[in-house]
Design an enzyme around this catalytic site. Structure first.
Site, PDB file in Angstrom:
ATOM      1  N   ASN A 291     -10.288 -65.193  -5.508  1.00  0.00           N
ATOM      2  CA  ASN A 291      -9.314 -66.291  -5.486  1.00  0.00           C
ATOM      3  C   ASN A 291      -9.812 -67.603  -6.068  1.00  0.00           C
ATOM      4  OD1 ASN A 291      -7.246 -64.792  -4.517  1.00  0.00           O
ATOM      5  ND2 ASN A 291      -7.536 -65.386  -2.369  1.00  0.00           N
TER       6      ASN A 291
ATOM      7  N   GLU B 254      -4.243 -63.059 -11.273  1.00  0.00           N
ATOM      8  CA  GLU B 254      -3.173 -62.954 -10.277  1.00  0.00           C
ATOM      9  C   GLU B 254      -2.373 -64.248 -10.335  1.00  0.00           C
ATOM     10  OE1 GLU B 254      -3.692 -63.893  -5.860  1.00  0.00           O
ATOM     11  OE2 GLU B 254      -3.753 -61.703  -5.833  1.00  0.00           O
TER      12      GLU B 254
ATOM     13  N   TRP C 294      -5.512 -61.420  10.770  1.00  0.00           N
ATOM     14  CA  TRP C 294      -5.795 -61.465   9.318  1.00  0.00           C
ATOM     15  C   TRP C 294      -7.307 -61.678   9.127  1.00  0.00           C
ATOM     16  CZ3 TRP C 294      -7.079 -66.248   6.682  1.00  0.00           C
ATOM     17  CH2 TRP C 294      -7.413 -66.016   5.346  1.00  0.00           C
TER      18      TRP C 294
ATOM     19  N   ARG D 202       1.785 -64.194   6.480  1.00  0.00           N
ATOM     20  CA  ARG D 202       1.303 -62.834   6.198  1.00  0.00           C
ATOM     21  C   ARG D 202       2.417 -61.826   6.434  1.00  0.00           C
ATOM     22  NH1 ARG D 202      -1.648 -64.765   3.447  1.00  0.00           N
ATOM     23  NH2 ARG D 202      -3.909 -65.061   3.557  1.00  0.00           N
TER      24      ARG D 202
ATOM     25  N   ASP E 271      -3.159 -53.148  -3.408  1.00  0.00           N
ATOM     26  CA  ASP E 271      -3.387 -54.517  -2.941  1.00  0.00           C
ATOM     27  C   ASP E 271      -3.810 -54.512  -1.480  1.00  0.00           C
ATOM     28  OD1 ASP E 271      -1.286 -57.275  -1.987  1.00  0.00           O
ATOM     29  OD2 ASP E 271      -3.304 -57.370  -2.832  1.00  0.00           O
TER      30      ASP E 271
ATOM     31  N   HIS F 175     -10.947 -71.125   2.953  1.00  0.00           N
ATOM     32  CA  HIS F 175      -9.609 -70.782   2.423  1.00  0.00           C
ATOM     33  C   HIS F 175      -8.792 -72.080   2.344  1.00  0.00           C
ATOM     34  CE1 HIS F 175      -5.861 -68.653   1.808  1.00  0.00           C
ATOM     35  NE2 HIS F 175      -6.458 -67.476   1.847  1.00  0.00           N
TER      36      HIS F 175
ATOM     37  N   SER G 147     -14.050 -66.080  -1.492  1.00  0.00           N
ATOM     38  CA  SER G 147     -15.263 -65.243  -1.525  1.00  0.00           C
ATOM     39  C   SER G 147     -16.227 -65.737  -2.607  1.00  0.00           C
ATOM     40  CB  SER G 147     -14.884 -63.790  -1.797  1.00  0.00           C
ATOM     41  OG  SER G 147     -14.193 -63.705  -3.049  1.00  0.00           O
TER      42      SER G 147
HETATM   43  O1  SFD Z   1      -6.198 -63.529  -0.379  1.00  0.00           O
HETATM   44  C1  SFD Z   1     -23.209 -63.618  12.388  1.00  0.00           C
HETATM   45  N1  SFD Z   1     -10.577 -64.050   1.576  1.00  0.00           N
HETATM   46  C2  SFD Z   1     -10.332 -63.911   0.221  1.00  0.00           C
HETATM   47  N2  SFD Z   1     -11.149 -64.432  -0.724  1.00  0.00           N
HETATM   48  C3  SFD Z   1     -10.998 -64.081  -2.049  1.00  0.00           C
HETATM   49  O2  SFD Z   1     -11.770 -64.536  -2.892  1.00  0.00           O
HETATM   50  N3  SFD Z   1      -9.994 -63.198  -2.434  1.00  0.00           N
HETATM   51  C4  SFD Z   1      -9.088 -62.664  -1.544  1.00  0.00           C
HETATM   52  O3  SFD Z   1      -8.220 -61.867  -1.891  1.00  0.00           O
HETATM   53  C5  SFD Z   1      -9.184 -63.156  -0.188  1.00  0.00           C
HETATM   54  N4  SFD Z   1      -8.236 -62.694   0.797  1.00  0.00           N
HETATM   55  C6  SFD Z   1      -8.804 -62.422   2.060  1.00  0.00           C
HETATM   56  C7  SFD Z   1      -9.956 -63.163   2.493  1.00  0.00           C
HETATM   57  C8  SFD Z   1     -10.488 -62.937   3.783  1.00  0.00           C
HETATM   58  C9  SFD Z   1      -9.885 -61.971   4.608  1.00  0.00           C
HETATM   59  C10 SFD Z   1     -10.434 -61.700   5.966  1.00  0.00           C
HETATM   60  C11 SFD Z   1      -8.751 -61.204   4.142  1.00  0.00           C
HETATM   61  C12 SFD Z   1      -8.205 -61.433   2.858  1.00  0.00           C
HETATM   62  C13 SFD Z   1      -8.136 -60.133   4.978  1.00  0.00           C
HETATM   63  C14 SFD Z   1     -11.505 -65.094   2.036  1.00  0.00           C
HETATM   64  C15 SFD Z   1     -12.993 -64.710   1.934  1.00  0.00           C
HETATM   65  O4  SFD Z   1     -13.208 -63.464   2.489  1.00  0.00           O
HETATM   66  C16 SFD Z   1     -13.812 -65.794   2.641  1.00  0.00           C
HETATM   67  O5  SFD Z   1     -13.522 -67.019   2.024  1.00  0.00           O
HETATM   68  C17 SFD Z   1     -15.328 -65.573   2.582  1.00  0.00           C
HETATM   69  O6  SFD Z   1     -15.677 -64.285   2.996  1.00  0.00           O
HETATM   70  C18 SFD Z   1     -16.015 -66.596   3.490  1.00  0.00           C
HETATM   71  O7  SFD Z   1     -17.403 -66.348   3.418  1.00  0.00           O
HETATM   72  P1  SFD Z   1     -18.385 -66.719   4.644  1.00  0.00           P
HETATM   73  O8  SFD Z   1     -19.745 -66.376   4.227  1.00  0.00           O
HETATM   74  O9  SFD Z   1     -18.113 -68.108   5.120  1.00  0.00           O
HETATM   75  O10 SFD Z   1     -17.893 -65.766   5.864  1.00  0.00           O
HETATM   76  P2  SFD Z   1     -18.051 -64.176   5.974  1.00  0.00           P
HETATM   77  O11 SFD Z   1     -18.044 -63.532   4.633  1.00  0.00           O
HETATM   78  O12 SFD Z   1     -17.023 -63.739   6.971  1.00  0.00           O
HETATM   79  O13 SFD Z   1     -19.502 -63.957   6.607  1.00  0.00           O
HETATM   80  C19 SFD Z   1     -19.826 -64.301   7.921  1.00  0.00           C
HETATM   81  C20 SFD Z   1     -21.115 -63.534   8.244  1.00  0.00           C
HETATM   82  O14 SFD Z   1     -21.717 -64.045   9.429  1.00  0.00           O
HETATM   83  C21 SFD Z   1     -22.056 -62.963  10.289  1.00  0.00           C
HETATM   84  N5  SFD Z   1     -22.088 -63.516  11.637  1.00  0.00           N
HETATM   85  N6  SFD Z   1     -24.465 -63.217  12.147  1.00  0.00           N
HETATM   86  C22 SFD Z   1     -25.395 -63.460  13.126  1.00  0.00           C
HETATM   87  N7  SFD Z   1     -25.074 -64.061  14.325  1.00  0.00           N
HETATM   88  C23 SFD Z   1     -23.815 -64.469  14.587  1.00  0.00           C
HETATM   89  N8  SFD Z   1     -23.549 -65.062  15.748  1.00  0.00           N
HETATM   90  C24 SFD Z   1     -22.811 -64.247  13.599  1.00  0.00           C
HETATM   91  N9  SFD Z   1     -21.466 -64.503  13.536  1.00  0.00           N
HETATM   92  C25 SFD Z   1     -21.043 -64.059  12.324  1.00  0.00           C
HETATM   93  C26 SFD Z   1     -20.987 -61.903  10.022  1.00  0.00           C
HETATM   94  O15 SFD Z   1     -21.392 -60.630  10.440  1.00  0.00           O
HETATM   95  C27 SFD Z   1     -20.880 -62.040   8.498  1.00  0.00           C
HETATM   96  O16 SFD Z   1     -21.915 -61.321   7.879  1.00  0.00           O
HETATM   97  S1  SFD Z   1      -6.836 -63.608   0.859  1.00  0.00           S
HETATM   98  O17 SFD Z   1      -6.047 -63.130   1.920  1.00  0.00           O
HETATM   99  O18 SFD Z   1      -7.366 -64.919   1.118  1.00  0.00           O
HETATM  100  P1  AMP Z   2      -3.121 -65.615   0.409  1.00  0.00           P
HETATM  101  O1  AMP Z   2      -2.756 -64.233   0.065  1.00  0.00           O
HETATM  102  O2  AMP Z   2      -2.082 -66.374   1.134  1.00  0.00           O
HETATM  103  O3  AMP Z   2      -4.432 -65.663   1.072  1.00  0.00           O
HETATM  104  O4  AMP Z   2      -3.299 -66.420  -0.967  1.00  0.00           O
HETATM  105  C1  AMP Z   2      -4.200 -65.965  -1.925  1.00  0.00           C
HETATM  106  C2  AMP Z   2      -4.294 -67.036  -3.003  1.00  0.00           C
HETATM  107  O5  AMP Z   2      -2.999 -67.265  -3.582  1.00  0.00           O
HETATM  108  C3  AMP Z   2      -4.739 -68.389  -2.498  1.00  0.00           C
HETATM  109  O6  AMP Z   2      -5.479 -68.991  -3.537  1.00  0.00           O
HETATM  110  C4  AMP Z   2      -3.448 -69.145  -2.265  1.00  0.00           C
HETATM  111  O7  AMP Z   2      -3.640 -70.522  -2.360  1.00  0.00           O
HETATM  112  C5  AMP Z   2      -2.597 -68.622  -3.425  1.00  0.00           C
HETATM  113  N1  AMP Z   2      -1.162 -68.595  -3.108  1.00  0.00           N
HETATM  114  C6  AMP Z   2      -0.560 -67.870  -2.158  1.00  0.00           C
HETATM  115  N2  AMP Z   2       0.779 -68.070  -2.169  1.00  0.00           N
HETATM  116  C7  AMP Z   2       1.030 -68.945  -3.192  1.00  0.00           C
HETATM  117  C8  AMP Z   2       2.206 -69.576  -3.731  1.00  0.00           C
HETATM  118  N3  AMP Z   2       3.419 -69.331  -3.215  1.00  0.00           N
HETATM  119  N4  AMP Z   2       2.055 -70.429  -4.779  1.00  0.00           N
HETATM  120  C9  AMP Z   2       0.836 -70.684  -5.298  1.00  0.00           C
HETATM  121  N5  AMP Z   2      -0.330 -70.152  -4.836  1.00  0.00           N
HETATM  122  C10 AMP Z   2      -0.218 -69.299  -3.792  1.00  0.00           C
END
Ligand code: SFD
Ligand code: AMP
Length: 627
Positions: A62, A126, A218, A249, A352, A389, A435
């Site tokens: 993203n 995307e 989520w 969602r 997806d 996010h 990510s």
């Molecule tokens: O669209 C301990 N995210 C998405 N990012 C994208 O780039 N594309 C997507 O399509 C994304 N989509 C999405 C996303 C997340 C989720 C859950 C879904 C869908 C269903 C967001 C990214 O995943 C997110 O921004 C990054 O992963 C954040 O990275 P970070 O490093 O801040 O968090 P992490 O990856 O969750 O890692 C955490 C780690 O810490 C560990 N941990 N270890 C030891 N002791 C403890 N007490 C701990 N607590 C946690 C965990 O095990 C893990 O390894 S979309 O929907 O947004």
């Molecule tokens: P999401 O699936 O909601 O986690 O969104 C994934 C990515 O798409 C993020 O970068 C959001 O900011 C972007 N996004 C989601 N919905 C929209 C929308 N309606 N218009 C523009 N960006 C969006």
């Protein structure tokens, strides 16, 4: 006290967490550590290959700016994030990540991640900032690179070790303590610098999912606010703790919407209100200038749908069938091409979710939904704390040395607690890193931490008497269970303790009812927050009464304790900010308007572990010159 072995680990750089930001930090830091003969140690509560938010994989990257192909600039990304967060973002941090993220994505591809490409070999977008991937094994690929880098530099990785508290020498972080979730081992990590990359927080608020679906959310329920707790307890300044993220969602299975809005160009409607983002356009005037930008900020997209729901015009639907038909319609004159396109779209629609939130694909199957034939319900979820996010909560960290930012104190991403760095969901006010940006931020902090160790690193002074006190506190829940569980016929009902789930339900009830959760339509007020803080104080008192029958429950106890600090920082920050700036995330019913004159600023807070007091403060917004 439970007779657990104490394992002491000495290292130079300790990386807490094994997710995207931590793997970025490990990959970069190990490279420089090898050159400097330093040791890097990474600790994850789970198995690095499949831990964290990307455990199941993802279907898109993203954050990709596209600088090399002249598509966008890092300055463009500053403008995007500034508007989407209604004016509140650390533009120096956003810029620093935006200028480095593309090189990180190119590394992912080199390591084997399949990024979709068109006939001309160009990445398939995307959206403006998002790339489509075949991402089921995304985390495994990133973890492998981190593991190889650490092994090559003679470092070590501890899996299934849950980090609890920081070790402090005054205002300096000198390590961390935690425990194994499998063996009777209490860990003491002594380090010259520490990086907190343990993700965001889920289950602070009551989820929409109940009963056997309770764990469904989520963002992953196993990210329990460990980063926030660690930096708060270290006495580091925190920022944007009021800026929760509420994603819209696919209902009940929490499938993301980005691909549908951006790739499939799908509309979202309310059953009897129509296309609410169009019908309710006038409402956006009230949130100028941010309400008038494109894309509409994420919280306002939520808000327009919520207004329809409140008016009883729901449910809300994602028009998947209409979107697919619109795309396929381009091929209507060529039946063979039309059929091929429909097949392609159908598989993209299922992939997806199969790549990212499998439950959504299961729910479609369970409800006989064919997305190309039938629309699906969508809904605003419960609040999450995820600074990576469209939320912004996290630690207040130093900006890059080469920018004229007022917010820098020597080493990029270092918190206000010396030698403690924060990344990913752990660092605040640098939203929309996702990510790829979290990994890039990890790399930035990994290099800065090694630089700090080379220039200022000292042997960590750890007070072992303090460690013994922490060990007793952390293992107490096991003793409580051991001592009292046989006193009642049902060990889950006992006057001497409560089990973690009982505590979690109390926390979620307080947050849901007083801090603007699902049940209160995301609305709160001064009076509600004050009452919530009152009840939170009683809950904190009772937290010492949580019992644990095994390693797993001990982890649940400490996850809960960590959530409480995230919850309190959140409710105190909502109370402090006397306006409504992010409708769609939360609404102050007593302060329903945005007040740029008094509140176009950061709300920061700081906790004093000795007195138990919180200090709330305002910090000015710094705007990147010329942007
Ligand atoms: O669209 C301990 N995210 C998405 N990012 C994208 O780039 N594309 C997507 O399509 C994304 N989509 C999405 C996303 C997340 C989720 C859950 C879904 C869908 C269903 C967001 C990214 O995943 C997110 O921004 C990054 O992963 C954040 O990275 P970070 O490093 O801040 O968090 P992490 O990856 O969750 O890692 C955490 C780690 O810490 C560990 N941990 N270890 C030891 N002791 C403890 N007490 C701990 N607590 C946690 C965990 O095990 C893990 O390894 S979309 O929907 O947004
Ligand atoms: P999401 O699936 O909601 O986690 O969104 C994934 C990515 O798409 C993020 O970068 C959001 O900011 C972007 N996004 C989601 N919905 C929209 C929308 N309606 N218009 C523009 N960006 C969006």
């Amino acid at each position: 006290m439970a007779n657990w072995e104490t394992v002491v680990v000495n290292t130079d750089l300790l990386i807490c967490g094994g997710g995207f930001s931590a793997c970025g930090a490990a990959t970069e830091a190990a490279y420089w550590a090898k050159k400097k003969g330093l040791k890097v140690t990474l600790v994850d509560k789970a198995a690095v290959d499949r831990s964290g938010a990307v455990a199941m994989g993802l279907s898109a990257i993203n954050q990709y700016v596209g600088i090399r192909d002249g598509e966008n600039t890092a300055e463009d990304y500053i403008r995007y994030v500034r508007s989407d967060l209604m004016g509140i973002s650390r533009e120096d941090l956003v810029y620093n990540i935006a200028r480095h993220v593309d090189s990180t994505v190119h590394l992912f591809e080199k390591w084997g991640l399949k990024i979709w490409k068109d006939e001309a070999g160009k990445y398939v977008h995307e959206g403006r900032w998002q790339l489509m991937i075949n991402g089921e094994s995304y985390k495994v690929i990133i973890a492998e690179a981190a593991k190889n880098a650490i092994a090559a530099a003679g470092g070590e990785i501890f899996e299934r070790v849950f980090i609890v508290d920081p070790l402090m020498d005054g205002n300096k972080c000198v390590g961390a303590v935690g425990f194994s979730t499998r063996e009777n081992k209490f860990y003491v990590f002594k380090a010259k610098a520490v990086i907190a990359g343990m993700g965001g927080a889920v289950h602070v608020f009551r989820p929409r999912s109940v009963g056997e679906g309770f764990g469904r959310s989520w963002y992953p329920p196993f990210n329990s606010g460990s980063s926030a707790y660690f930096t708060i307890k270290a006495g580091a300044e925190m920022t944007c703790q009021e800026v929760r993220f509420i994603p819209v969602r696919f209902k009940d299975a929490y499938g993301p919407v980005g691909a549908w809005f951006l790739l499939f160009k799908s509309r979202a409607i309310s059953a009897t209100g129509g296309d609410y983002m169009v019908v309710r356009k006038a409402e956006l005037e009230n949130w100028k200038p941010y309400g008038l930008v494109k894309p509409i900020p994420a919280n306002l997209r939520n808000y327009l749908g919520m207004l329809d729901t409140e008016q009883g015009l729901g449910p809300l639907y994602m028009e998947t069938d209409e979107a697919i038909k619109n795309i396929a319609a381009q091929f209507k004159d060529d039946p063979k091409a039309f059929k091929k396109k429909m097949k392609e779209l159908e598989s993209e629609a299922w992939e997806d979710f199969l790549d990212m939130t499998i439950s959504q694909a299961i729910l479609w199957a369970a409800q006989n939904v064919k997305p190309e034939e039938k629309h699906s319900e969508i809904a605003a979820c419960e609040p999450y704390f995820i600074g990576s996010h469209s939320g912004a909560s996290g630690a207040w960290v130093s900006g890059p040395e080469d920018l004229p930012t007022p917010y820098k104190w020597g080493y990029a991403n270092m918190t206000t607690a010396e030698a403690l760095f924060a990344v990913g969901d752990g660092s605040g006010a640098s939203s929309h890193k996702f990510s790829s940006g979290s990994h890039a931020e990890g790399r930035i902090a990994g290099k800065a931490a090694i630089k700090y160790i080379v220039e200022k690193g000292k042997e960590p002074k750890v007070d072992m008497a303090e460690v013994e006190k922490l060990k007793a506190k952390i293992l107490l829940p096991l003793d409580l269970w051991e001592k009292h569980s046989k006193e009642t016929t049902d060990p889950e009902i006992n006057t001497n303790y409560m089990v973690p789930r009982q505590f979690l339900h109390r926390l979620q009830k307080i947050m849901d009812e007083y801090a603007g959760g699902v049940i209160s339509g995301f609305k709160t007020s001064k009076a509600l927050c004050e009452r919530g803080i009152e009840l939170m104080a009683l809950l904190k008192e009772d937290s010492a009464k949580m019992a644990a029958r095994n390693h797993h429950e001990l982890m649940r106890v400490w996850e809960n304790n960590q959530r409480v600090y995230q919850a309190e920082a959140h409710i105190r920050s909502i109370l402090f900010r006397e306006e409504t700036r992010w409708p769609g995330y939360y609404f102050r019913a007593d302060k329903p308007k945005m007040d740029d004159k008094n509140w176009k600023c950061f709300v920061n807070c700081q906790y004093d572990s000795k007195t138990g007091q919180w200090k709330m403060m305002k910090k000015d917004i710094w705007t990147m010159p010329g942007v």
